[in-house]
Design an enzyme around this catalytic site. Structure first.
Site, PDB file in Angstrom:
ATOM      1  CB  VAL A 179      47.706 -26.207  44.516  1.00 51.21           C
ATOM      2  CG1 VAL A 179      46.783 -27.254  45.069  1.00 51.21           C
ATOM      3  CG2 VAL A 179      47.323 -24.824  45.042  1.00 51.21           C
ATOM      4  NE  ARG A 222      54.225 -22.373  52.865  1.00 57.10           N
ATOM      5  CZ  ARG A 222      54.206 -22.156  51.558  1.00 57.10           C
ATOM      6  NH1 ARG A 222      53.135 -22.408  50.844  1.00 57.10           N
ATOM      7  NH2 ARG A 222      55.257 -21.686  50.926  1.00 57.10           N
ATOM      8  CB  CYS A 282      47.026 -21.180  43.582  1.00 55.48           C
ATOM      9  SG  CYS A 282      48.817 -21.405  43.686  1.00 55.48           S
ATOM     10  CE1 TYR A 337      51.151 -15.758  47.904  1.00 61.16           C
ATOM     11  CE2 TYR A 337      51.740 -15.052  45.681  1.00 61.16           C
ATOM     12  CZ  TYR A 337      50.887 -15.711  46.539  1.00 61.16           C
ATOM     13  OH  TYR A 337      49.761 -16.323  46.057  1.00 61.16           O
TER      14      TYR A 337
END
Ligand SMILES: N[C@@H](CCC(=O)N[C@@H](CS)C(=O)NCC(=O)O)C(=O)O
Length: 308
Positions: free
Chosen positions: A120, A117, A51, A183
């Site tokens: 992290v 959601r 991530c 993204y």
């Protein structure tokens, strides 16, 4: 991880564009009323090596010399499951401090009505066993400022006061067009939204490449918070985003200055030692079962250039 429905729930507009959810836990660290107290040993940072938003926290903690005695670290498996991030790298498959198997457990413990959601990076108060901050955008700035008393002696000033306005402005641009830009391309649900995101990503990379023709780092010879933010996307570009998010006009290696810059950062231990290409590859390529039902892991690309 990539294009699962969980990543995108409630985050697609009518025109098919991806609009990232807001952060739920945003109380700042500090000594003001209502701030989260800056206390060594009180918090655990939960991350997954895939991530980028979480990776930048770990890079900054390392650069500043904030060790695990101050902020402890829990690492989830880079391949996200249907049930969210899983602590299956730990013995017994649970985080040894929090006793959770899946990340959503700690979000539910914190706020049973939380419907977003479970993401992290998440900073958890280990006494209360609650998520106290998941503000991936500002978190590095808290380590750099509020946590100063725990920096090592010769720690770099990644967020110098005289440059803060410029750093903030550049971080905004890097966020919209690069970090989140990839993204927006990868999660778009219409051709037009995808192409707009793709164009924005490459226009910005072209511009940053030109900027780095004359500068060692984004603000000159000294590393700043902005370099950490740009690096995490560059490190994932050729191995993940180029393929999985279809941002394939160029590879990182095609940008002479960005490529030189990214490799220079990689040679700094806080960057290189926390960059796990295998985790990044598996996380993006295998984390979305519906896009890769047979779970075939791409053999390439050759990324041996990072070590050169
Ligand atoms: N907190 C931010 C950014 C952090 C983020 O998106 N993290 C990803 C991993 S890179 C995550 O944890 N996703 C979990 C999920 O989608 O279920 C957000 O909610 O968009």
């Amino acid at each position: 991880m990539a294009i699962s429905t969980s990543e995108k729930q409630h985050e697609i507009t009518d025109s098919g564009a991806f609009v990232r959810q807001g952060n739920r836990f945003t109380t700042p660290f500090g000594d003001g009323p209502g701030d989260l107290p800056v206390t060594a040993g009180r918090y655990r940072l939960l991350w997954a090596r895939i991530c980028p938003w979480a990776h930048r926290q770990v890079i900054v903690l390392n650069l500043l010399g904030i060790g695990e005695d101050v902020i402890s670290i829990g690492t989830a498996n880079p391949v996200r499951t249907e049930n969210g991030w899983e602590f299956s790298l730990d013995p017994g498959g649970v985080d040894p401090v929090l006793g959770i198997r899946f990340l959503p457990e700690i979000y539910a413990q914190t706020d049973p009505s939380y419907t977003g959601r479970a993401t992290v990076p998440a900073v958890v108060d280990v006494l209360e066993k609650k998520v106290v901050n998941n503000d991936y955008f500002r978190l590095t700035n808290y380590w750099e400022t509020a946590w100063k008393k725990y920096h090592k002696e010769d720690a770099p000033d990644l967020y110098p006061e005289n440059l803060r306005a410029e750093i903030d402005a550049l971080n905004d641009v890097i966020f919209h067009d690069v970090n989140n830009g990839v993204y927006k391309a990868g999660f778009a649900e219409s051709q037009a939204a995808y192409e707009a995101a793709y164009d924005a990503v490459f226009a910005r990379l072209d511009e940053l490449d030109r900027r780095l023709a004359e500068k060692r780092f984004l603000f000159g010879d000294a590393l700043t918070d902005s370099d950490v933010r740009l690096y995490v996307t560059l490190a994932r570009f050729d191995i993940a985003y180029y393929f999985v998010f279809r941002v394939n006009r160029n590879r990182l290696t095609d940008f002479p200055n960005l490529f030189r810059y990214a490799k220079e950062l990689y040679r700094i231990p806080a960057f290189g030692q926390t960059t796990d290409f295998d985790a990044i590859k598996r996380g993006y390529h295998l984390g979305n079962h519906s896009a890769n039902p047979y779970q075939i892991l791409a053999k390439g690309p050759d990324i041996s250039y990072w070590g050169q």
